[in-house]
Write an enzyme that holds these catalytic residues in place. Structure first.
Site, PDB file in Angstrom:
ATOM      1  N   CYS A  92      88.931  77.755  -7.475  1.00  0.00           N
ATOM      2  CA  CYS A  92      89.581  76.793  -6.579  1.00  0.00           C
ATOM      3  C   CYS A  92      90.066  77.397  -5.261  1.00  0.00           C
ATOM      4  O   CYS A  92      90.374  76.652  -4.322  1.00  0.00           O
ATOM      5  CB  CYS A  92      90.758  76.130  -7.283  1.00  0.00           C
ATOM      6  SG  CYS A  92      90.283  75.206  -8.748  1.00  0.00           S
ATOM      7  N   HIS A 351      89.814  67.024  -4.697  1.00  0.00           N
ATOM      8  CA  HIS A 351      89.741  68.484  -4.844  1.00  0.00           C
ATOM      9  C   HIS A 351      88.278  68.876  -5.002  1.00  0.00           C
ATOM     10  O   HIS A 351      87.709  68.830  -6.092  1.00  0.00           O
ATOM     11  CB  HIS A 351      90.559  68.905  -6.060  1.00  0.00           C
ATOM     12  CG  HIS A 351      90.582  70.369  -6.339  1.00  0.00           C
ATOM     13  ND1 HIS A 351      90.254  71.332  -5.392  1.00  0.00           N
ATOM     14  CD2 HIS A 351      90.897  71.064  -7.477  1.00  0.00           C
ATOM     15  CE1 HIS A 351      90.375  72.532  -5.925  1.00  0.00           C
ATOM     16  NE2 HIS A 351      90.752  72.393  -7.192  1.00  0.00           N
ATOM     17  N   CYS A 381      96.584  77.134  -7.320  1.00  0.00           N
ATOM     18  CA  CYS A 381      96.332  77.841  -8.576  1.00  0.00           C
ATOM     19  C   CYS A 381      94.829  78.011  -8.735  1.00  0.00           C
ATOM     20  O   CYS A 381      94.038  77.340  -8.063  1.00  0.00           O
ATOM     21  CB  CYS A 381      96.919  77.075  -9.750  1.00  0.00           C
ATOM     22  SG  CYS A 381      96.276  75.398  -9.962  1.00  0.00           S
ATOM     23  N   GLY A 383      91.622  78.749 -11.739  1.00  0.00           N
ATOM     24  CA  GLY A 383      91.227  78.788 -13.134  1.00  0.00           C
ATOM     25  C   GLY A 383      91.174  80.198 -13.692  1.00  0.00           C
ATOM     26  O   GLY A 383      90.874  81.151 -12.970  1.00  0.00           O
TER      27      GLY A 383
END
Length: 397
Positions: A92, A351, A381, A383
């Site tokens: 991300c 997203h 954040c 993964g």
């Protein structure tokens, strides 16, 4: 060590997965973003021939967005054969990582002009890729958190940080309301480069192929028809007795963005007017089962590295992977809620995984110029248990 300047940043609108951009290839989205950021400068042709590198973040670099999509899009965008490019993946934060890598190249003196970008077509590639292959050791007790789906990690955050369902739904509703207001006021206009989509079909009546075009100029995600009551009726989807729903989670999306990074020497050589300086970037690791809390570790780290405090930051783009993790981060860092996602976040705006960091760079850059804000921060954040944060400084011309 030199400085890295952001000359401009442009992005596509963000479409829902299987929505308005679902028929547009990821490499075409990326081509559009690259061409748009180059055209934003009146020195575009001269710059075109002197880009030292193009760095593209993509969280699922396979299928239609595989085969080093960075290089393919570079050539399709009409840049010279001499222009190198590579694709990177930090899930991300890939789009923000590309900006950081570009800035490092410029700061070290290894490059003068670099395009940092991000792209993701979640309509084209499944969340875990086409053929996931998990190491069997991941399923052992001490490693099992690596195998947790993102939604389950959000439920773990709910438990650890005592986040209620009502808090999550209210946060999600506010994200939509802020994004709707931003759309109505045209606050994304300067950063978005409208894109024309083309769809080909076949008419059984006329027995002819048909082609339809549509100009997409706004993000597709914000829902004017939602309410806290509607959100409250949605079923949980990740845990039987949980509180994380599709409504208080980020939307799966399609989109791309590109950021032009330049050295001080390049600014003088091409007579460019920078909008901001990229000050610093940090990544930190956290337990995989509560991956959403990553910014709690990354934000203090980057602030220390650039000699700033939270009070210095006037605008914060905190990626809303889930309302639960966003609320936990806000509480743990004691963030000023007025500064966090003033125009909404990923719950409303979407997203697009590997593109989000560069998309939000375009958003924060535009906002800082418009509202005369000194320092802005982008954080998210990641993964498998990480967090990332980058800080930019407004250059007031």
């Amino acid at each position: 060590m030199g400085k890295a300047y952001i000359v401009d940043a442009k992005r596509t609108p963000v479409g829902k997965a299987r929505g308005c951009l679902s028929k547009t290839r990821a490499d075409d989205l990326l081509v559009h973003a690259i061409q748009s950021v180059l055209k934003a400068s009146d020195k575009s042709q001269e710059i075109n021939n002197n880009i030292d590198d193009i760095i593209v973040g993509c969280a699922m670099p396979e299928g239609p967005q595989g085969l080093n999509i960075a290089r393919i899009a570079t050539l399709l965008a009409g840049l010279p054969d001499s222009t190198p490019a590579y694709t990177l993946n930090r899930f991300c934060s890939s789009g923000l990582q590309s900006v950081a890598n570009a800035a490092d190249l410029v700061k070290s003196g290894s490059a003068e002009l670099v395009i940092a970008a991000g792209v993701e077509s979640m309509s084209s590639v499944p969340m875990t890729g086409f053929k996931p292959s998990v190491n069997p050791k991941v399923l052992e007790d001490e490693n099992i958190a690596i195998a947790y789906g993102m939604g389950l990690t959000a439920e773990k955050v709910v438990q650890k940080y005592s986040i209620s369902r009502d808090e999550q739904d209210e946060f999600a509703f506010n994200s939509h309301q802020k994004a709707i207001f931003a759309n109505q006021e045209g606050l994304f206009t300067n950063e978005i480069s409208p894109i024309t989509t083309v769809e080909t079909g076949y008419s059984l009546d006329s027995k002819e192929y048909t082609t339809s075009t549509n100009v997409v100029s706004k993000d597709e995600g914000p829902r004017e028809d939602t309410s806290i009551e509607i959100l409250g009726k949605l079923r949980t989807v990740f845990a039987q007795d949980g509180s994380v729903t599709a409504g208080n989670s980020s939307q799966m999306s399609d989109g791309a963005a590109a950021v032009l990074i330049a050295s001080e020497e390049a600014l003088k050589k091409y007579n460019l007017n920078p909008k901001a300086e990229f000050l610093g970037f940090s990544v930190a690791g956290v337990p995989a089962e509560i991956m959403g809390i990553g910014p709690v570790k990354a934000v203090p780290k980057v602030l220390t590295s650039v000699g700033l405090g939270l009070d210095d930051i006037g605008w914060i783009e905190l990626n809303e992977a889930f309302a639960a993790q966003s609320l936990a981060v806000i509480k743990e860092l004691d963030l000023d809620r007025e500064k966090v996602n003033p125009l909404g976040g990923a719950i409303a705006l979407g997203h697009a995984l590997g593109a989000t960091g560069s998309i939000r760079t375009a958003t924060i850059l535009s906002a800082m110029k418009r509202d005369n804000i000194d320092y802005g921060m982008i954080t998210m954040c990641i993964g498998t248990g990480m967090g990332a944060a980058g800080i930019i400084k407004n250059i007031k011309n």
